[in-house]
Scaffold this active site. Structure first.
Site, PDB file in Angstrom:
ATOM      1  N   ALA A 164       0.804  -1.215   0.000  1.00 62.74           N
ATOM      2  CA  ALA A 164       0.000   0.000   0.000  1.00 62.74           C
ATOM      3  C   ALA A 164       0.847   1.280   0.000  1.00 62.74           C
ATOM      4  O   ALA A 164       0.427   2.303  -0.545  1.00 62.74           O
ATOM      5  CB  ALA A 164      -0.934  -0.016   1.207  1.00 62.74           C
TER       6      ALA A 164
ATOM      7  N   ARG B  21      -1.761   0.633   7.720  1.00 61.17           N
ATOM      8  CA  ARG B  21      -1.196   0.608   9.074  1.00 61.17           C
ATOM      9  C   ARG B  21      -0.399   1.825   9.489  1.00 61.17           C
ATOM     10  O   ARG B  21       0.060   1.889  10.625  1.00 61.17           O
ATOM     11  CB  ARG B  21      -0.347  -0.669   9.239  1.00 61.17           C
ATOM     12  CG  ARG B  21      -1.217  -1.904   9.232  1.00 61.17           C
ATOM     13  CD  ARG B  21      -0.453  -3.196   9.288  1.00 61.17           C
ATOM     14  NE  ARG B  21      -1.358  -4.317   9.186  1.00 61.17           N
ATOM     15  CZ  ARG B  21      -1.891  -4.763   8.046  1.00 61.17           C
ATOM     16  NH1 ARG B  21      -1.604  -4.165   6.900  1.00 61.17           N
ATOM     17  NH2 ARG B  21      -2.730  -5.784   8.043  1.00 61.17           N
TER      18      ARG B  21
ATOM     19  N   GLN C  72       0.625  -6.212  -3.636  1.00 60.84           N
ATOM     20  CA  GLN C  72      -0.494  -6.513  -2.744  1.00 60.84           C
ATOM     21  C   GLN C  72      -1.607  -5.494  -2.971  1.00 60.84           C
ATOM     22  O   GLN C  72      -2.661  -5.585  -2.370  1.00 60.84           O
ATOM     23  CB  GLN C  72      -0.029  -6.440  -1.280  1.00 60.84           C
ATOM     24  CG  GLN C  72       1.078  -7.423  -0.953  1.00 60.84           C
ATOM     25  CD  GLN C  72       1.748  -7.091   0.385  1.00 60.84           C
ATOM     26  OE1 GLN C  72       1.281  -7.462   1.444  1.00 60.84           O
ATOM     27  NE2 GLN C  72       2.847  -6.368   0.335  1.00 60.84           N
TER      28      GLN C  72
ATOM     29  N   ASP D  47      -5.327  -1.347  -6.573  1.00 60.89           N
ATOM     30  CA  ASP D  47      -5.753  -0.097  -7.204  1.00 60.89           C
ATOM     31  C   ASP D  47      -5.494  -0.013  -8.701  1.00 60.89           C
ATOM     32  O   ASP D  47      -5.929   0.938  -9.361  1.00 60.89           O
ATOM     33  CB  ASP D  47      -5.105   1.102  -6.489  1.00 60.89           C
ATOM     34  CG  ASP D  47      -3.573   0.991  -6.410  1.00 60.89           C
ATOM     35  OD1 ASP D  47      -2.960   0.468  -7.358  1.00 60.89           O
ATOM     36  OD2 ASP D  47      -3.004   1.437  -5.389  1.00 60.89           O
TER      37      ASP D  47
ATOM     38  N   HIS E 100      -3.755  -9.647  -4.368  1.00 61.36           N
ATOM     39  CA  HIS E 100      -5.032  -9.436  -3.675  1.00 61.36           C
ATOM     40  C   HIS E 100      -6.144  -8.972  -4.599  1.00 61.36           C
ATOM     41  O   HIS E 100      -7.156  -8.432  -4.142  1.00 61.36           O
ATOM     42  CB  HIS E 100      -4.830  -8.458  -2.507  1.00 61.36           C
ATOM     43  CG  HIS E 100      -3.937  -9.018  -1.437  1.00 61.36           C
ATOM     44  ND1 HIS E 100      -3.231  -8.257  -0.546  1.00 61.36           N
ATOM     45  CD2 HIS E 100      -3.632 -10.316  -1.136  1.00 61.36           C
ATOM     46  CE1 HIS E 100      -2.533  -9.041   0.266  1.00 61.36           C
ATOM     47  NE2 HIS E 100      -2.747 -10.288  -0.080  1.00 61.36           N
TER      48      HIS E 100
ATOM     49  N   CYS F  26     -23.339 -16.120 -11.887  1.00 61.36           N
ATOM     50  CA  CYS F  26     -23.238 -16.347 -13.342  1.00 61.36           C
ATOM     51  C   CYS F  26     -21.943 -15.798 -13.934  1.00 61.36           C
ATOM     52  O   CYS F  26     -21.673 -15.995 -15.118  1.00 61.36           O
ATOM     53  CB  CYS F  26     -24.440 -15.743 -14.061  1.00 61.36           C
ATOM     54  SG  CYS F  26     -24.419 -13.946 -14.145  1.00 61.36           S
TER      55      CYS F  26
ATOM     56  N   THR G 278       5.616  -1.661   2.077  1.00 57.06           N
ATOM     57  CA  THR G 278       4.812  -2.710   2.707  1.00 57.06           C
ATOM     58  C   THR G 278       5.309  -2.992   4.116  1.00 57.06           C
ATOM     59  O   THR G 278       6.523  -3.018   4.352  1.00 57.06           O
ATOM     60  CB  THR G 278       4.806  -4.013   1.869  1.00 57.06           C
ATOM     61  OG1 THR G 278       4.161  -5.048   2.626  1.00 57.06           O
ATOM     62  CG2 THR G 278       6.194  -4.466   1.462  1.00 57.06           C
TER      63      THR G 278
HETATM   64  P1  NAD Z   1       0.441  -1.529   5.228  1.00 57.12           P
HETATM   65  O1  NAD Z   1      -0.541  -0.420   5.373  1.00 57.12           O
HETATM   66  O2  NAD Z   1       0.424  -2.619   6.241  1.00 57.12           O
HETATM   67  O3  NAD Z   1       1.912  -0.911   5.264  1.00 57.12           O
HETATM   68  C1  NAD Z   1       2.285   0.133   4.424  1.00 57.12           C
HETATM   69  C2  NAD Z   1       3.765   0.379   4.612  1.00 57.12           C
HETATM   70  O4  NAD Z   1       4.168   1.317   3.640  1.00 57.12           O
HETATM   71  C3  NAD Z   1       4.128   0.956   5.989  1.00 57.12           C
HETATM   72  O5  NAD Z   1       5.189   0.195   6.527  1.00 57.12           O
HETATM   73  C4  NAD Z   1       4.582   2.397   5.687  1.00 57.12           C
HETATM   74  O6  NAD Z   1       5.667   2.784   6.470  1.00 57.12           O
HETATM   75  C5  NAD Z   1       4.998   2.302   4.242  1.00 57.12           C
HETATM   76  N1  NAD Z   1       4.802   3.514   3.459  1.00 57.12           N
HETATM   77  C6  NAD Z   1       3.729   4.333   3.413  1.00 57.12           C
HETATM   78  N2  NAD Z   1       3.908   5.303   2.491  1.00 57.12           N
HETATM   79  C7  NAD Z   1       5.142   5.086   1.948  1.00 57.12           C
HETATM   80  C8  NAD Z   1       5.910   5.737   0.941  1.00 57.12           C
HETATM   81  N3  NAD Z   1       5.452   6.808   0.294  1.00 57.12           N
HETATM   82  N4  NAD Z   1       7.110   5.223   0.628  1.00 57.12           N
HETATM   83  C9  NAD Z   1       7.609   4.131   1.289  1.00 57.12           C
HETATM   84  N5  NAD Z   1       6.942   3.480   2.259  1.00 57.12           N
HETATM   85  C10 NAD Z   1       5.710   3.960   2.570  1.00 57.12           C
HETATM   86  O7  NAD Z   1       0.327  -2.071   3.749  1.00 57.12           O
HETATM   87  P2  NAD Z   1       0.620  -3.533   3.135  1.00 57.12           P
HETATM   88  O8  NAD Z   1       1.834  -4.115   3.740  1.00 57.12           O
HETATM   89  O9  NAD Z   1       0.532  -3.393   1.670  1.00 57.12           O
HETATM   90  O10 NAD Z   1      -0.609  -4.429   3.640  1.00 57.12           O
HETATM   91  C11 NAD Z   1      -1.907  -3.915   3.598  1.00 57.12           C
HETATM   92  C12 NAD Z   1      -2.913  -4.613   2.702  1.00 57.12           C
HETATM   93  O11 NAD Z   1      -3.825  -3.589   2.380  1.00 57.12           O
HETATM   94  C13 NAD Z   1      -2.409  -5.097   1.384  1.00 57.12           C
HETATM   95  O12 NAD Z   1      -2.672  -6.434   1.346  1.00 57.12           O
HETATM   96  C14 NAD Z   1      -3.251  -4.377   0.314  1.00 57.12           C
HETATM   97  O13 NAD Z   1      -4.056  -5.317  -0.373  1.00 57.12           O
HETATM   98  C15 NAD Z   1      -4.219  -3.529   1.040  1.00 57.12           C
HETATM   99  N6  NAD Z   1      -4.265  -2.105   0.652  1.00 57.12           N
HETATM  100  C16 NAD Z   1      -4.136  -1.746  -0.654  1.00 57.12           C
HETATM  101  C17 NAD Z   1      -4.176  -0.411  -1.010  1.00 57.12           C
HETATM  102  C18 NAD Z   1      -4.020  -0.039  -2.465  1.00 57.12           C
HETATM  103  O14 NAD Z   1      -4.375  -0.842  -3.332  1.00 57.12           O
HETATM  104  N7  NAD Z   1      -3.474   1.132  -2.770  1.00 57.12           N
HETATM  105  C19 NAD Z   1      -4.347   0.582  -0.048  1.00 57.12           C
HETATM  106  C20 NAD Z   1      -4.505   0.176   1.298  1.00 57.12           C
HETATM  107  C21 NAD Z   1      -4.444  -1.181   1.625  1.00 57.12           C
END
Ligand code: NAD
Length: 240
Positions: free
Chosen positions: A24, A36, A103, A106, A121, A132, A191
């Site tokens: 994310a 998170r 993951q 979008d 995901h 259907c 992530t």
């Molecule tokens: P997470 O929210 O658990 O962690 C996000 C991580 O990204 C954090 O550790 C944070 O420090 C870091 N981060 C945030 N902005 C950043 C940046 N600009 N540059 C570098 N690091 C940055 O996300 P996750 O580990 O992907 O797990 C969450 C789940 O949520 C995923 O499985 C996903 O499917 C879903 N999700 C997806 C979206 C999307 O599609 N954009 C958005 C929110 C959640």
């Protein structure tokens, strides 16, 4: 360019088999909140915890509340790719990528031009009738005030995203594992590496260099050859 970005540039220049594994945090610079971080969805207040709303059980039992949350928070249809998405697409065009394993749901990697994308995901851009199989575009979900039944068979329409309690798609996982095992450089970025089984896939990497770019520390920082704590769009955008 600072020393760490320069070190990453050197690794990228000397590799033609890069795999990117992202989450994310890759899309926060496109204005989509992650889960998170302190300003992420999990730290906002809802009637139910987001983990519960985004579960299969909740989708089946409380579709109105599921879709209210999903429409408000999970359908960023106006978001645009940022410099991280664009750089990866550029590298793929130059023949340097084995794939992007994401993951995210979008669709911004594809919007940037990447073709070899493994969406662990699923995607908000696909929605199907569970009975259907009729396809519905994301705008249909966005524009409906309440969950509506399939216009062909009356079945339930579900976003093609993997909810908690659901398994990953086998073909997508196989493609992702192949992209990871055939890479010599792996860049993990944006992530928290806390969502399994997705996070476990990085264990398939057998290449030479593992790089991590994340704003906050992660459980694998100590295992990486290069760790850059910063914004992935800014960092990848500064590379050639
Ligand atoms: P997470 O929210 O658990 O962690 C996000 C991580 O990204 C954090 O550790 C944070 O420090 C870091 N981060 C945030 N902005 C950043 C940046 N600009 N540059 C570098 N690091 C940055 O996300 P996750 O580990 O992907 O797990 C969450 C789940 O949520 C995923 O499985 C996903 O499917 C879903 N999700 C997806 C979206 C999307 O599609 N954009 C958005 C929110 C959640």
């Amino acid at each position: 360019m600072d020393a760490k970005a320069e070190a990453l540039q050197h690794l990228v220049d000397s590799s033609n088999r890069i795999v990117f594994f992202g989450g994310a945090g890759v899309s926060t610079e496109s204005g989509i909140p992650d889960f998170r971080s302190t300003d992420g969805l999990y730290n906002q207040k809802y009637d139910y915890p987001p983990e519960e709303i985004l579960s299969h059980t909740f989708f089946m039992r409380r579709p109105e509340e599921f879709f209210r949350f999903y429409r408000d928070k999970m359908l960023p249809l106006d978001a645009k790719p940022n410099r991280a998405h664009l750089k990866l697409a550029e590298w793929e065009k130059a023949g340097k990528m084995t794939g992007v394993v994401t993951q995210n749901i979008d669709g911004l990697h594809q919007a940037a031009g990447s073709k070899k994308v493994f969406e662990l995901h699923g995607s908000i851009h696909r929605n199907y009738c569970v009975k259907c199989g009729k396809f519905y575009p994301p705008e249909f979900i966005r524009d409906c005030g309440a969950p509506v039944p399939c216009c062909t068979c009356g079945g339930r329409i579900k976003p093609d995203v993997v909810l908690y309690e659901e398994g990953l798609d086998n073909d997508v996982v196989s493609g992702a594992v192949h992209a990871i095992t055939s890479a010599d450089l792996m860049i993990v970025a944006g992530t928290s590496l806390t969502v399994y089984p997705a996070a476990g896939l990085i264990r398939y990497f057998r290449g030479r260099h593992l790089v991590l770019i994340n704003r906050d520390a992660t459980p694998v920082d100590s295992e990486c050859d290069l760790v850059i704590h910063g914004k992935v769009g800014e960092i990848l955008g500064s590379l050639s």
